[in-house]
Motif scaffolding. Structure first.
Motif, short mmCIF file in Angstrom:
data_model
loop_
_atom_site.label_atom_id
_atom_site.label_comp_id
_atom_site.label_asym_id
_atom_site.label_seq_id
_atom_site.Cartn_x
_atom_site.Cartn_y
_atom_site.Cartn_z
N ALA A 115 0.99 -1.35 -0.04
CA ALA A 115 -0.06 0.06 -0.04
C ALA A 115 0.73 1.17 0.05
CB ALA A 115 -1.03 -0.02 1.10
N ALA A 116 2.00 1.24 0.91
CA ALA A 116 3.06 2.26 0.81
C ALA A 116 3.47 2.78 -0.69
CB ALA A 116 3.79 2.10 1.77
N ALA A 117 3.97 1.49 -1.22
CA ALA A 117 4.50 1.59 -2.48
C ALA A 117 3.41 2.06 -3.65
CB ALA A 117 4.85 0.20 -3.06
N GLU A 169 1.75 9.47 -5.95
CA GLU A 169 2.46 10.86 -5.68
C GLU A 169 3.21 11.35 -6.98
OE1 GLU A 169 4.32 10.58 -2.02
OE2 GLU A 169 2.37 10.82 -0.69
N GLU A 170 4.04 10.06 -7.52
CA GLU A 170 5.13 10.45 -8.54
C GLU A 170 4.18 10.29 -9.89
OE1 GLU A 170 8.08 7.37 -7.95
OE2 GLU A 170 8.82 8.55 -6.18
N LYS A 171 3.31 9.81 -9.96
CA LYS A 171 2.51 9.62 -11.04
C LYS A 171 3.03 8.91 -12.11
CE LYS A 171 -0.05 14.31 -10.61
NZ LYS A 171 -0.43 15.19 -11.35
N LEU A 207 -3.29 1.82 -10.86
CA LEU A 207 -3.14 2.01 -9.47
C LEU A 207 -4.28 1.39 -8.80
CD1 LEU A 207 -1.44 5.59 -9.37
CD2 LEU A 207 -0.53 3.41 -9.06
N ASP A 208 -5.68 1.64 -9.36
CA ASP A 208 -6.66 1.31 -8.51
C ASP A 208 -6.95 -0.18 -8.42
OD1 ASP A 208 -7.48 3.98 -8.25
OD2 ASP A 208 -8.87 4.05 -9.79
#
Length: 410
Positions: free
Chosen positions: A235-237, A243-245, A252-253
């Motif tokens: 989840a952190a990754a 954030e970095e797109k 991502l979803d």
């Protein structure tokens, strides 16, 4: 006192001059006093493949000679060696050295060549002179290609007359209204050119747009290495990726809800990695090199993206792989088909639309052309309405969008 000798490299001669070295295939030249040389250059200076093409013509009282620096008859040594011509000034002792090119002169043999025949040859176009050279000195393959091209030119003229006559007969027989109706049907057929192969008679949703039509077994196997990072994503990754797109929102979803079964998880991550490549490619206008998708993209995947989703175009003096409007529509169709396989044949079109940076009506038109059922759904926040595309059997009938006519200003 002797003058000190020195030389100076000048590079290419001036534009109106040329430094050429010639050799004759049928012997050595004893005297050049009665020989006239004429150099022909390609007019297409913008095309990098044609701007350096040269044909050298030499005329004597007995024979005509021709040499060129391109084609099967050109000397291979020009690409392996460099030649130079030096001009010595005896007074100063300085020699100016220029780049040069070697031409192999071959005789043009014909019976009873008259002066008027030579003048007619000199007035011919560059293409006609090349054809004459092919007839005289070309290989069997070149002569066969020349004969085929000439036959095609005759066939085109006959075909044009036949098509014109047939069009007149069709207009007279069917009328304008029937022709407009036929044009609408042709427009529907053209839409299928950008869509993945559709098997309308399939018994299962997964057979309508077969996975093998989207990714071949070899391409699917090549995706294992780059998609391996998704297998153990945390989840952190995922939050850092957002954030970095570094990946699109759709990917991502889906990474947030990967299946626990290792085989199913591996299949889904490979599909997601390739879908992200499609989204990235849709944002390009020109693909400049084969590794445009990054060093992590396998060679077979890069080739597929360039060959399937770009069109060759010529601009700025070079050939380019362009992502045109029709190619972006094709990318969208393949992305929808892949998303259907990822999400059990129902996918969120609104998320894909935002990732691909399209208008909503554009992606909906493509989804309808793919015979998807369009429904509405509330987004994750409850107030954002999303459009869903579902592949159901039997497939709904595809209806062409109505043609909007511009209103005349009064």
């Amino acid at each position: 006192m002797a003058v000190e000798a020195r030389w100076c490299y000048r590079g290419d001669p001036q534009k109106e001059q040329s430094a050429l070295l010639v050799q004759f295939s049928n012997g050595k030249l004893k005297s050049a006093e009665n020989m006239n040389f004429t150099l022909y250059k390609s007019k297409n200076t913008n095309n990098p493949r044609k701007k350096h093409k040269r044909i050298l013509n030499a005329e004597t009282d007995r024979l005509s000679y021709v040499g060129n620096n391109f084609g099967a008859e050109a000397l291979k040594c020009n690409t392996l060696c460099r030649y130079f011509v030096g001009m010595l000034d005896k007074n100063s002792g300085q020699m100016d050295v220029y780049n040069a090119e070697l031409f192999n002169m071959q005789p043009m043999i014909s019976d009873n060549v008259a002066d008027e025949d030579l003048s007619e040859y000199l007035t011919k176009s560059f293409r006609e002179k090349v054809d004459l050279c092919i007839e005289a000195f070309g290989t069997t393959k070149q002569k066969r290609a020349l004969s085929s091209r000439r036959m095609n030119e005759v066939g085109k003229e006959v075909l044009t007359k036949a098509v014109t006559k047939a069009a007149e007969d069709v207009i007279e027989t069917k009328g304008v209204a029937a022709l407009v109706s036929d044009a609408a049907e042709d427009e529907k057929a053209d839409a299928s050119l950008i869509l993945p192969p559709c098997h309308e008679d399939a018994d299962k949703p997964e057979d309508v747009y077969k996975f093998e039509d989207l990714l071949s077994p070899a391409e699917y196997e090549a995706l294992q290495a780059p998609a391996a990072a998704f297998m153990s994503v945390t989840a952190a990754a995922i939050l850092k990726m957002a954030e970095e797109k570094s990946y699109c929102s759709f990917v991502l979803d889906e990474l947030k809800s990967l299946p626990l079964d290792e085989k199913t998880r591996d299949h889904k991550t490979r599909c997601l990695w390739f879908l992200d490549c499609l989204v990235q490619l849709s944002h390009r206008r020109v693909v400049k090199n084969k590794n445009a998708m990054g060093p992590d993209c396998p060679h077979i995947i890069s080739n597929k993206l360039v060959k399937t989703f770009t069109a060759l175009s010529y601009g700025n003096g070079r050939i380019q792989n362009k992502v045109s409007a029709s190619m972006r529509a094709k990318i969208t169709a393949y992305a929808i088909a892949l998303a259907l396989h990822i999400n059990n044949f129902q996918t969120d079109l609104t998320v894909l639309q935002r990732d691909l940076k399209l208008r909503e009506n554009k992606i909906l038109d493509i989804a309808k052309a793919m015979r998807l059922k369009i429904t509405k759904s509330k987004g994750l926040l409850g107030f954002d309405e999303h459009k869903l595309g579902t592949l159901t059997l039997p497939l709904p009938v595809y209806k062409m969008p109505p043609i909007q006519r511009k209103r005349k200003m009064k």
